[in-house]
Scaffold this active site. Structure first.
Site, mmCIF file in Angstrom:
data_model
loop_
_atom_site.group_PDB
_atom_site.id
_atom_site.type_symbol
_atom_site.label_atom_id
_atom_site.label_comp_id
_atom_site.label_asym_id
_atom_site.label_seq_id
_atom_site.Cartn_x
_atom_site.Cartn_y
_atom_site.Cartn_z
ATOM 1 N N LYS A 177 22.829 89.780 39.411
ATOM 2 C CA LYS A 177 23.877 90.784 39.179
ATOM 3 C C LYS A 177 23.244 92.083 38.703
ATOM 4 O O LYS A 177 22.468 92.076 37.731
ATOM 5 C CB LYS A 177 24.809 90.288 38.071
ATOM 6 C CG LYS A 177 26.175 89.836 38.554
ATOM 7 C CD LYS A 177 27.028 89.564 37.318
ATOM 8 C CE LYS A 177 28.400 89.096 37.658
ATOM 9 N NZ LYS A 177 29.215 88.877 36.460
HETATM 10 O O1 G3P Z 1 32.231 88.143 34.956
HETATM 11 C C1 G3P Z 1 32.885 89.346 34.973
HETATM 12 C C2 G3P Z 1 34.359 89.397 34.716
HETATM 13 O O2 G3P Z 1 35.058 88.443 35.416
HETATM 14 C C3 G3P Z 1 34.752 89.606 33.288
HETATM 15 O O3 G3P Z 1 36.112 89.407 33.042
HETATM 16 O O4 G3P Z 1 37.996 89.060 31.491
HETATM 17 O O5 G3P Z 1 35.792 89.912 30.605
HETATM 18 O O6 G3P Z 1 37.252 91.378 31.973
HETATM 19 P P1 G3P Z 1 36.822 89.965 31.700
#
Ligand code: G3P
Length: 221
Positions: A83
């Site tokens: 990533k």
């Molecule tokens: O892995 C990245 C992403 O899905 C993070 O989600 O809920 O932390 O905005 P969130």
């Protein structure tokens, strides 16, 4: 649309894997920090547990350092996807990784313009963060819709990986709009399977079945 878990937790991965619907996993520094263990060991264990791509995120900030770190992350396991963050440095390092044959996932993507850059860089995945767009009062699903239609028109091979999904409707809409992958936390995954009518229906089947067994047993006396 493939379903990925957004986690670095082995128990969560094992639980969803048993359902036979898990196609991959995404991690990030926050998710690894939550586990509180040696992150390299944790990354290896996650990769070993998942049958499918596992995104491992770079944390460096210069293009050279991101590239070097990306090469190291790519060697963690054959299913590792590196990533990189959607910044000029991340794009530069990402393009160099792609040139080395390393699959990349361009993360922290919040606009169609950023998604186009990720596709042109040859990323395997681009990750628009729906929930975080919603958090600032904009429309994450609208951004996803724009990205999916642009990718369709352009014939980009980069997979659109809908991320930062907060509830089942995000998953349903991502599927409807044509996302290639949806990554979600464990609690959203478990909500997908639940429906009150399933619970009520099961209760009724169960009580009718038990009633019949009781009647048969009494009739046999
Ligand atoms: O892995 C990245 C992403 O899905 C993070 O989600 O809920 O932390 O905005 P969130």
């Amino acid at each position: 649309m493939k379903l990925f878990l957004d986690t670095a937790n082995l128990e969560e991965i094992r639980a969803i894997k048993r359902w036979g619907v898990l196609s991959g996993c995404t991690t990030n520094p926050s998710l690894l920090a939550k586990e509180g263990k040696d992150w390299e060991v944790q990354m290896k264990e996650v990769c070993a547990e998942v049958d499918g791509d596992v995104s491992l995120e770079t944390t460096e900030s210069t293009a050279d350092a991101i590239f070097e770190q990306g090469m190291r992350l790519a060697s963690v396991a054959p299913n590792a996807v590196v990533k990189v963050v959607m910044t000029p440095e991340g794009l530069e390092a990402g393009s160099r990784l792609v040139a080395e044959g390393v699959p990349i996932n361009v993360t922290l993507c919040f606009s169609p313009a950023q998604a186009i850059l990720a596709a042109e860089a040859g990323a395997r995945y681009v990750s628009p963060f729906l929930g975080r767009i919603d958090d600032i009062g904009a429309d994450g699903l609208y951004v996803l819709e724009e990205i999916c239609s642009i990718f369709e028109v352009q014939g980009y091979e980069t997979d659109v990986l809908a991320a930062s999904l907060r509830h089942p409707m995000h998953v349903i809409e991502a599927a409807r709009l044509g996302a290639d992958v949806a990554t979600m936390p464990y609690d959203v995954f478990t909500k997908l399977v639940k429906h009150p009518l399933t619970d009520l229906g099961l209760e009724k089947f169960d009580s009718d079945w038990k009633k019949l067994q009781k009647e048969l047993k009494e009739g046999a006396k």
